[in-house]
Scaffold this active site. Structure first.
Site, PDB file in Angstrom:
ATOM      1  N   SER A  71       0.793  -1.243   0.000  1.00 13.30           N
ATOM      2  CA  SER A  71       0.000   0.000   0.000  1.00 13.30           C
ATOM      3  C   SER A  71       0.817   1.280   0.000  1.00 13.30           C
ATOM      4  O   SER A  71       0.260   2.357  -0.225  1.00 13.30           O
ATOM      5  CB  SER A  71      -0.951   0.023   1.200  1.00 13.30           C
ATOM      6  N   LYS A  74       0.277   3.234  -3.039  1.00 17.73           N
ATOM      7  CA  LYS A  74      -0.931   4.046  -3.271  1.00 17.73           C
ATOM      8  C   LYS A  74      -0.570   5.535  -3.346  1.00 17.73           C
ATOM      9  O   LYS A  74      -1.318   6.327  -3.911  1.00 17.73           O
ATOM     10  CB  LYS A  74      -1.959   3.782  -2.160  1.00 17.73           C
ATOM     11  N   TYR A 196      -3.702  -1.993 -10.216  1.00 24.99           N
ATOM     12  CA  TYR A 196      -3.617  -1.912  -8.745  1.00 24.99           C
ATOM     13  C   TYR A 196      -2.688  -3.000  -8.179  1.00 24.99           C
ATOM     14  O   TYR A 196      -1.784  -2.718  -7.388  1.00 24.99           O
ATOM     15  CB  TYR A 196      -5.041  -2.036  -8.160  1.00 24.99           C
ATOM     16  N   TYR A 248      -4.265   3.418   7.890  1.00 20.99           N
ATOM     17  CA  TYR A 248      -5.568   2.739   8.031  1.00 20.99           C
ATOM     18  C   TYR A 248      -6.293   3.187   9.296  1.00 20.99           C
ATOM     19  O   TYR A 248      -6.210   4.348   9.687  1.00 20.99           O
ATOM     20  CB  TYR A 248      -5.397   1.206   8.019  1.00 20.99           C
ATOM     21  N   VAL A 266       1.234  -3.743   3.783  1.00 22.32           N
ATOM     22  CA  VAL A 266       1.238  -5.038   4.471  1.00 22.32           C
ATOM     23  C   VAL A 266       2.512  -5.854   4.217  1.00 22.32           C
ATOM     24  O   VAL A 266       2.681  -6.911   4.801  1.00 22.32           O
ATOM     25  CB  VAL A 266      -0.007  -5.901   4.154  1.00 22.32           C
TER      26      VAL A 266
HETATM   27  N1  GLN Z   1      -2.215  -5.238  -2.129  1.00 23.82           N
HETATM   28  C1  GLN Z   1      -2.723  -5.210  -0.794  1.00 23.82           C
HETATM   29  C2  GLN Z   1      -4.211  -5.476  -0.810  1.00 23.82           C
HETATM   30  O1  GLN Z   1      -4.825  -5.115  -1.741  1.00 23.82           O
HETATM   31  C3  GLN Z   1      -2.413  -3.879  -0.192  1.00 23.82           C
HETATM   32  C4  GLN Z   1      -2.945  -3.752   1.212  1.00 23.82           C
HETATM   33  C5  GLN Z   1      -2.061  -3.027   2.146  1.00 23.82           C
HETATM   34  O2  GLN Z   1      -0.853  -2.917   2.019  1.00 23.82           O
HETATM   35  N2  GLN Z   1      -2.677  -2.588   3.189  1.00 23.82           N
HETATM   36  O3  GLN Z   1      -4.790  -6.021   0.069  1.00 23.82           O
END
Ligand code: GLN
Length: 312
Positions: A71, A74, A196, A248, A266
């Site tokens: 993430s 993003k 994505y 988050y 993650v």
């Molecule tokens: N690619 C992971 C997902 O879509 C990214 C989530 C994350 O890093 N929080 O669940």
């Protein structure tokens, strides 16, 4: 706040100290396994890189080991989307913390397919749609952009990670189809998800990630190549969103403990900045229950505590 004494601190000693003090935390937490490929990692790994606007760099531990940025990426896709859509984007995605897990479906139904913010998965999928609908070569352009801002031409997607995400990404597929039913996804769902999953599967090390965030510490202009990637106003908005939504449903706790805008993934990475001074990336794969690196968040907390600098 940054004072001149702090700027001249003995950074390498501070980082080494953090590296020592963090050891008990390195075996804590849980490595993410809902994307099976993420489990192929040494849980006890810990790396940290600090890069300054003035060009100084300091690192510790596994800072040159590649990990899955997940993430954190993003931020890269949102930077691209800003350049295409500007304020139009905010009609399709909100700016409020979600208070829910990053992959939650529940809120989306109550809020008619408009995700709370661009950093939860649903929001990042809308951002992905903006890039896919506007870029010539969405993923290649984004990879080139990440190579440029990190100063590392070798950055690439980890194909095994990409396939693992694609095969097990049912929840993300559900989010994308659900939003399509509300008219909040324009392009083909599969193309959006490929983009994505592609940017989430980028493989980078702490130094790469820290350098790639430096433009956010410098009003949108990267100090190493003088390119403006975001206007000062857009950079302000990005940093505000990072502070309120970047970790988050633990963003409040992270802001309270660390006092820096940051983005976690993650894969165990967290990138954070202090405007006008530096950016940092820490990596340690054991996660807390919110999906943030446990040792990573602790290391950043130690950093702002020991140095006395944060954004406040
Ligand atoms: N690619 C992971 C997902 O879509 C990214 C989530 C994350 O890093 N929080 O669940």
């Amino acid at each position: 706040m940054v004072d001149s004494m702090a700027i001249d601190a003995d950074w390498q000693s501070i980082i080494n100290e953090i590296g020592q003090e963090i050891q008990p935390y390195q075996s804590a937490g849980k490595v993410a396994d809902y994307i099976p490929e993420l489990e192929n990692v040494k849980k006890e790994a810990f790396g940290m890189s600090v890069v300054f606007i003035d060009g100084r760099e300091f690192s510790f531990g596994d800072s040159d080991v590649n990990f899955s940025v997940q993430s954190i990426s993003k931020v890269y896709s949102l930077t691209k989307a800003f350049s295409f859509l500007k304020d139009e984007l905010w009609k399709r995605v909100g700016k409020e913390p979600s208070g829910n897990p990053f992959n939650s479906l529940i809120q989306l139904e109550h809020e008619n397919g408009k995700p709370r913010n661009p950093f939860i998965n649903a929001g990042a999928i809308v951002v992905a749609d903006c890039v896919v609908s506007n870029a010539n070569q969405p993923l290649n352009d984004t990879i080139d952009f990440v190579r440029e801002i990190s100063g590392n031409k070798n950055i690439a997607i980890n194909e095994d990670m990409f396939l693992s995400e694609k095969h097990f990404g049912h929840r993300n597929a559900a989010l994308a189809h659900f939003m399509k039913s509300y008219g909040n996804i324009e392009s083909d769902v599969e193309a959006v998800l490929n983009y994505y999953f592609g940017h989430c599967s980028l493989s980078m090390n702490c130094r790469d990630v820290a350098q790639s965030f430096l433009f956010l510490a410098n009003h949108g202009r990267h100090p190493y190549n003088n390119q403006e990637y975001l206007t000062a106003s857009q950079a302000k908005r990005m940093n505000s969103l990072l502070l309120t939504c970047g970790t988050y449903d633990a963003a409040g706790d992270f802001a309270f403990r660390v006092g820096m805008p940051g983005k976690s993934g993650v894969g165990g990475g967290i990138a954070a900045i202090i405007p006008g001074l530096l950016s940092i990336c820490v990596w340690s794969p054991g996660l807390d229950k919110y999906g943030n690196s446990l040792a990573g968040a602790k290391a950043l907390e130690l950093f702002t505590t020991k140095t006395g600098i944060s954004i406040f």
